[in-house]
Design a protein around this motif. Structure first.
Motif, PDB file in Angstrom:
ATOM      1  N   GLY B 190      11.241 -24.876  11.851  1.00 12.16           N
ATOM      2  CA  GLY B 190      10.719 -25.756  10.818  1.00 12.16           C
ATOM      3  C   GLY B 190      11.280 -25.392   9.449  1.00 12.16           C
ATOM      4  O   GLY B 190      12.068 -24.457   9.310  1.00 12.16           O
ATOM      5  N   VAL B 191      10.827 -26.156   8.450  1.00 12.35           N
ATOM      6  CA  VAL B 191      11.381 -25.965   7.101  1.00 12.35           C
ATOM      7  C   VAL B 191      11.127 -24.559   6.590  1.00 12.35           C
ATOM      8  O   VAL B 191      12.028 -23.876   6.111  1.00 12.35           O
ATOM      9  N   LEU B 192       9.845 -24.115   6.711  1.00 13.17           N
ATOM     10  CA  LEU B 192       9.493 -22.843   6.100  1.00 13.17           C
ATOM     11  C   LEU B 192      10.162 -21.674   6.808  1.00 13.17           C
ATOM     12  O   LEU B 192      10.636 -20.736   6.165  1.00 13.17           O
ATOM     13  N   SER B 193      10.240 -21.743   8.154  1.00 14.54           N
ATOM     14  CA  SER B 193      10.835 -20.585   8.822  1.00 14.54           C
ATOM     15  C   SER B 193      12.349 -20.556   8.601  1.00 14.54           C
ATOM     16  O   SER B 193      12.935 -19.484   8.537  1.00 14.54           O
ATOM     17  N   PHE B 195      13.784 -21.568   5.770  1.00 16.92           N
ATOM     18  CA  PHE B 195      13.879 -21.055   4.396  1.00 16.92           C
ATOM     19  C   PHE B 195      13.646 -19.551   4.392  1.00 16.92           C
ATOM     20  O   PHE B 195      14.340 -18.803   3.702  1.00 16.92           O
ATOM     21  N   LEU B 198      16.806 -17.907   5.466  1.00 21.45           N
ATOM     22  CA  LEU B 198      17.981 -18.134   4.620  1.00 21.45           C
ATOM     23  C   LEU B 198      17.937 -17.304   3.330  1.00 21.45           C
ATOM     24  O   LEU B 198      18.944 -16.751   2.911  1.00 21.45           O
ATOM     25  N   LEU B 199      16.746 -17.219   2.741  1.00 22.16           N
ATOM     26  CA  LEU B 199      16.655 -16.619   1.411  1.00 22.16           C
ATOM     27  C   LEU B 199      16.669 -15.087   1.388  1.00 22.16           C
ATOM     28  O   LEU B 199      17.259 -14.510   0.467  1.00 22.16           O
ATOM     29  N   VAL B 202      19.885 -13.101   0.300  1.00 18.24           N
ATOM     30  CA  VAL B 202      20.185 -13.237  -1.128  1.00 18.24           C
ATOM     31  C   VAL B 202      19.196 -12.421  -1.953  1.00 18.24           C
ATOM     32  O   VAL B 202      19.574 -11.691  -2.880  1.00 18.24           O
ATOM     33  N   MET B 237       5.144 -15.197   4.985  1.00 19.80           N
ATOM     34  CA  MET B 237       4.631 -16.573   4.986  1.00 19.80           C
ATOM     35  C   MET B 237       5.343 -17.430   6.013  1.00 19.80           C
ATOM     36  O   MET B 237       4.779 -18.365   6.571  1.00 19.80           O
TER      37      MET B 237
END
Lengths: 118, 314
Positions: B190-193, B195, B198-199, B202, B237
């Motif tokens: 899903g979007v949150l996992s 993200f 990915l982040l 960095v 999260m």
């Protein structure tokens, strides 16, 4: 010449920010407000990043500006998805003009739903 | 001309959002105003050339404090009844607001008086610049924080540790020693996992760089630790890593590593010249060691402060 291009690009970017802000204040429901915010701000920030990149003194600085823009795009897109999903769960269908999940609803979700299952 | 205009507008906006944060009715709006206030103040520090303070204000003043306030607001809202009043609201005498106002004004007046009574500042630029070489650091701010005034930094980290113990003490008996916060359920892919995957690379790079760069240019343990704690919270999260049990040994070791080694080195200074005194030849080594361990401890402390008291049994 480059200064003029920078100026033009930043003014164009600011117009997008202005449009997004007007959209947030005027649009009737959460989903259309998100639409205004993410589309306008991403493009607005892109134009301003471009304007700043024209003034940069090194390729490394340009790379950093591009990275910042990409990270903001990513974060804005993700948070818009999450807010939209919570708004959908709380009954405000896109385009319905209902405002069940306005800004004041954040932080008030019952304990079991703290995370919008993203 | 343009610079002055920018500064005037910035100052007006800071005063505006500060007034908004205090005067607005809704608590959520007040918290958002406070976060915006922090970001604008960070900009003001940049304009004054205090990049270190600006970084700290953006990371801790706006970012971390903002998240803490949002978390507190969520908890308050969970406990409020349907009509927005706490179920067992203590009776509050009507006089409490004027009394609080008077107390705040008196404190502000006392601070202003104390400030005005100070002898005119001749600045500490010169003494810091003279002694910078002895610290083997390039950034005078880090030299002050971890050498000349290491005392303050040592106490700050111990205060944070005490605050965390305070937060933990709010745990219900059944959950003591367990995991803080609620279990996060996210859809894999899903979007949150996504993200959350990915982040972190960095974020880790930026956080570690901020600590490392702190020796010679703006940055440092506090700013770096805030970024690293944010990475940890994001992974938590996104459901990628559950919060650790607060009773776990490695967690507690990570929490006290920084302050403990800091204190041990400070005591070791007694054999050289005195408490917290670093032998000049070893300054760089001591500073880097303390800063690295402090970063670890601060990351864990800040992350756990946001996650809150243990809520799930061990």
């Amino acid at each position: 010449m480059i200064d003029a291009a920078s100026l033009l690009l930043s003014v164009a970017g600011l117009i997008f920010f202005l449009a997004g802000t007007v959209g947030i204040l005027r649009f009737p429901d959460t989903h259309s407000r998100l639409h205004a915010l993410t589309k306008a701000d991403n493009l607005g920030l892109g134009l301003i990043a471009l304007a700043v990149a024209l003034q940069a003194e090194s390729w490394a600085a340009i790379a950093k500006i591009v990275l910042i823009w990409a990270l903001v795009l990513l974060a804005a897109g993700t948070s818009a998805q999450l807010v939209a999903r919570v708004a959908l769960q709380q009954g405000g269908a896109p385009g319905s003009g209902r405002d069940d999940a306005g800004p004041d609803a954040v932080g008030s979700t019952p304990s079991g739903q703290r995370d919008p299952a993203g | 001309m343009i610079d002055t205009g920018f500064d005037v507008i910035l100052a007006a906006m800071i005063l505006g959002v500060a007034a908004g944060a205090v005067l607005t009715r809704g608590m959520f709006a007040a918290v958002v105003m406070f976060i915006v206030y922090g970001l604008l103040v960070a900009l003001a520090w940049l304009r004054l050339g205090a990049v270190d303070v600006g970084l700290a204000e953006a990371a801790i003043g706006a970012g971390l404090t903002g998240v803490l306030l949002l978390g507190a607001l969520g908890r308050v809202n969970r406990q409020l009844g349907e009509d927005g009043t706490p179920p067992d609201a203590p009776h509050r005498p009507a006089a409490i607001r004027p009394v609080a106002l008077l107390a705040a004004l008196a404190t502000a007046a006392a601070l202003a008086w104390g400030f005005l009574m100070l002898p005119p500042p001749d600045g500490l630029h010169a003494p810091v610049a003279q002694n910078l070489a002895a610290t083997q650091l390039g950034n005078p701010v880090t030299a002050v924080l971890l050498n000349f005034r290491a005392w303050d930094t040592l106490l700050e980290t111990i205060i944070l540790l005490a605050a965390l113990v305070g937060v933990w003490s709010l745990a219900p008996d059944a959950a003591w020693g367990g995991r803080p916060g609620l279990a996060q359920r996210t859809r894999s892919g899903g979007v949150l996992s996504s993200f959350g995957r990915l982040l972190p690379p960095v974020g880790l790079l930026v956080g570690v760089w901020l600590v490392w760069a702190g020796a010679d240019r703006p940055g440092g343990a506090f700013q770096g630790a805030t970024v690293l704690a944010a990475v940890w919270l994001l992974a938590s999260m996104a459901g990628l890593s559950d919060a650790p049990r607060v009773a776990s040994l490695w967690l507690r070791a990570a929490l006290i590593a920084g302050p403990a080694v800091f204190l041990a080195l400070a005591l070791a200074g007694l054999s050289v010249a005195g408490f917290l005194i670093v032998p000049p030849g070893a300054a760089k080594l001591v500073t880097v060691t303390v800063e690295a361990l402090l970063t670890l401890s601060l990351t864990v402390m800040l992350g756990l402060l946001v996650l809150g008291p243990p809520e799930r049994a061990a």
